[in-house]
Design a protein around this motif. Structure first.
Motif, PDB file in Angstrom:
ATOM      1  N   GLY A   1      44.157  36.298  31.421  1.00 38.94           N
ATOM      2  CA  GLY A   1      44.530  37.214  30.359  1.00 38.94           C
ATOM      3  C   GLY A   1      45.604  38.201  30.769  1.00 38.94           C
ATOM      4  O   GLY A   1      46.155  38.899  29.921  1.00 38.94           O
ATOM      5  N   ILE A   2      45.875  38.269  32.076  1.00 37.80           N
ATOM      6  CA  ILE A   2      46.974  39.104  32.564  1.00 37.80           C
ATOM      7  C   ILE A   2      48.088  38.167  33.011  1.00 37.80           C
ATOM      8  O   ILE A   2      47.968  37.479  34.026  1.00 37.80           O
TER       9      ILE A   2
ATOM     10  N   THR B   1      44.357  48.774  33.273  1.00 34.09           N
ATOM     11  CA  THR B   1      43.526  47.960  34.170  1.00 34.09           C
ATOM     12  C   THR B   1      43.183  48.725  35.443  1.00 34.09           C
ATOM     13  O   THR B   1      43.729  49.786  35.734  1.00 34.09           O
ATOM     14  N   THR B   2      42.271  48.140  36.208  1.00 37.28           N
ATOM     15  CA  THR B   2      41.885  48.667  37.510  1.00 37.28           C
ATOM     16  C   THR B   2      42.200  47.625  38.571  1.00 37.28           C
ATOM     17  O   THR B   2      41.746  46.476  38.476  1.00 37.28           O
ATOM     18  N   LEU B   3      42.984  48.017  39.570  1.00 33.14           N
ATOM     19  CA  LEU B   3      43.395  47.113  40.642  1.00 33.14           C
ATOM     20  C   LEU B   3      42.945  47.681  41.979  1.00 33.14           C
ATOM     21  O   LEU B   3      42.847  48.904  42.151  1.00 33.14           O
TER      22      LEU B   3
ATOM     23  N   ILE C   1      36.795  44.809  38.529  1.00 33.56           N
ATOM     24  CA  ILE C   1      38.215  45.107  38.689  1.00 33.56           C
ATOM     25  C   ILE C   1      39.004  43.953  38.085  1.00 33.56           C
ATOM     26  O   ILE C   1      38.480  42.849  37.895  1.00 33.56           O
ATOM     27  N   ASP C   2      40.273  44.222  37.802  1.00 32.51           N
ATOM     28  CA  ASP C   2      41.102  43.231  37.119  1.00 32.51           C
ATOM     29  C   ASP C   2      42.027  42.470  38.058  1.00 32.51           C
ATOM     30  O   ASP C   2      42.644  41.487  37.645  1.00 32.51           O
TER      31      ASP C   2
ATOM     32  N   ALA D   1      41.200  33.694  40.366  1.00 35.20           N
ATOM     33  CA  ALA D   1      42.351  34.561  40.099  1.00 35.20           C
ATOM     34  C   ALA D   1      43.637  33.738  40.112  1.00 35.20           C
ATOM     35  O   ALA D   1      43.660  32.598  40.578  1.00 35.20           O
ATOM     36  N   HIS D   2      44.716  34.333  39.619  1.00 29.40           N
ATOM     37  CA  HIS D   2      46.029  33.706  39.749  1.00 29.40           C
ATOM     38  C   HIS D   2      47.029  34.755  40.220  1.00 29.40           C
ATOM     39  O   HIS D   2      46.833  35.962  40.029  1.00 29.40           O
TER      40      HIS D   2
END
Length: 359
Positions: free
Chosen positions: A134-135, A144-146, A197-198, A216-217
């Motif tokens: 989605g990102i 977002t939170t990274l 977290i995103d 993840a990507h």
């Protein structure tokens, strides 16, 4: 060999960084006398259990450092990220460490050029921003939170600088348009898997762990942000007073680093297994084959620290708000490295006007 783990909380690191800002910004450019000194009885060496520190892992796993150091006793400490290693180095708890460039810059500037010298390069590449489904663009990161490994470490600075270039505001307390939460790498994986977290800007093998193990990507491969994709991920940093007192011992360590890099080049078929063996010894668990194979595809091992990139790294740290302004002239002392390279018939490397290289 004594291996211990040392961890710092984000609050402790932030306090350390703020305290360091009181130091002088005038860097000392006096080179160490490499003809004097005596061999050290002990070398206390720091490193991380990361694929970006593979020469350190192989140097220990294969006994390369112990062989190079001869009668000097070797002890080690494992760190999660650079600021914790810098605190140990500054306190005299370790003598040298494999570490990222930004913490190396920070300690040099905060100490007015007195604390430490980069004596060799280790690794380039192997860092990226990985995110959830989605990102798909920078615009999707709003709100977002990274995560990053630690406040002020090399990946933390890279993320904050890149976000600023994309028009986002961040701060060192987790506020702003994008919240950055410095978190230990293993916990980052768990938080990402749980949806807390995103994404995260991480070194290998954690990039590959989030991709392979957590779906993840890659949104940003840091290599794409640098000319020819060459950016330093790991360097070899030595306390300045240790270098001055024991240049022969540091020369042996530099040679061990070169030998470990050569081993990785000569034993590509065995590298993953041997790196994994050391990672298992340090962390209690090996990496999956798919993870370590992917991670090794994204790193290059080289003794060239790419000194020409460091002024840009200073500017990035200033943008990120994680360091003070100051000169980094004198940060590098590559004379021992270039002596070893010359002896092997290899080309010397440049300090780019930021210290000694014997050229």
């Amino acid at each position: 060999m004594n291996t211990r783990s040392l961890k710092l909380t984000t609050l402790a690191v932030a306090a350390m960084m703020l305290a360091g800002c009181a130091g002088s910004s005038a860097a000392s450019t006096e080179p160490a006398d490499l003809e004097g000194g005596t061999p050290a009885a002990e070398l206390r060496l720091g490193y991380f259990a990361n694929v970006t520190h593979a020469p350190a892992l192989i140097g220990l796993q294969e006994g390369i450092f112990e062989q190079a150091l001869g009668d000097t006793e070797l002890s080690t400490e494992v760190f999660n990220a650079g600021p914790a290693a810098i605190e140990a180095l500054s306190a005299g708890a370790i003598d040298a460490t494999f570490i990222g460039p930004n913490p190396s810059i920070n300690t040099f500037i905060q100490s007015g050029g007195q604390s430490a010298r980069i004596v060799a390069g280790v690794t380039t590449g192997g860092a990226a921003l990985v995110v959830r489904d989605g990102i798909d663009s920078a615009e999707d990161l709003a709100g977002t939170t990274l995560a990053t490994p630690q406040l002020g470490n090399t990946q933390d600075v890279a993320l904050r600088s890149w976000l600023k270039d994309q028009g986002f505001q961040t701060d060192t307390t987790g506020g702003g348009d994008v919240s950055i939460t410095p978190t230990e790498n293993a916990q980052t994986l768990t938080l990402f898997q749980n949806g807390d977290i995103d994404g995260a800007w991480l070194p290998e093998p954690w990039v590959s762990r989030l991709v392979v193990d957590a779906g993840a990507h890659v949104l940003v491969d840091e290599a794409d942000l640098w000319e020819d994709g060459a950016f330093p991920t790991t360097v070899l940093l030595v306390r300045a007073d240790y270098l001055a007192e024991h240049p022969d011992t540091v020369a042996a360590l530099v040679q061990g680093n070169l030998d470990a890099i050569a081993w990785l080049g000569d034993n590509a078929d065995d590298a993953a297994e041997e790196i994994n063996a050391k990672l298992e010894a340090d962390t209690g668990k090996p990496l999956d084959d798919a993870v370590i194979d992917r991670a090794l595809q994204n790193v290059t091992f080289s003794a060239d620290p790419h000194a020409e990139t460091f002024q840009t790294l200073v500017e990035n740290g200033l943008e990120a708000g994680t360091q003070k302004d100051g000169s980094i002239v004198g940060l590098f002392d590559l004379r021992l490295l270039n002596e070893a390279l010359e002896a092997s018939g290899a080309d010397p490397v440049s300090a780019a006007g930021l210290g000694e290289d014997g050229l």
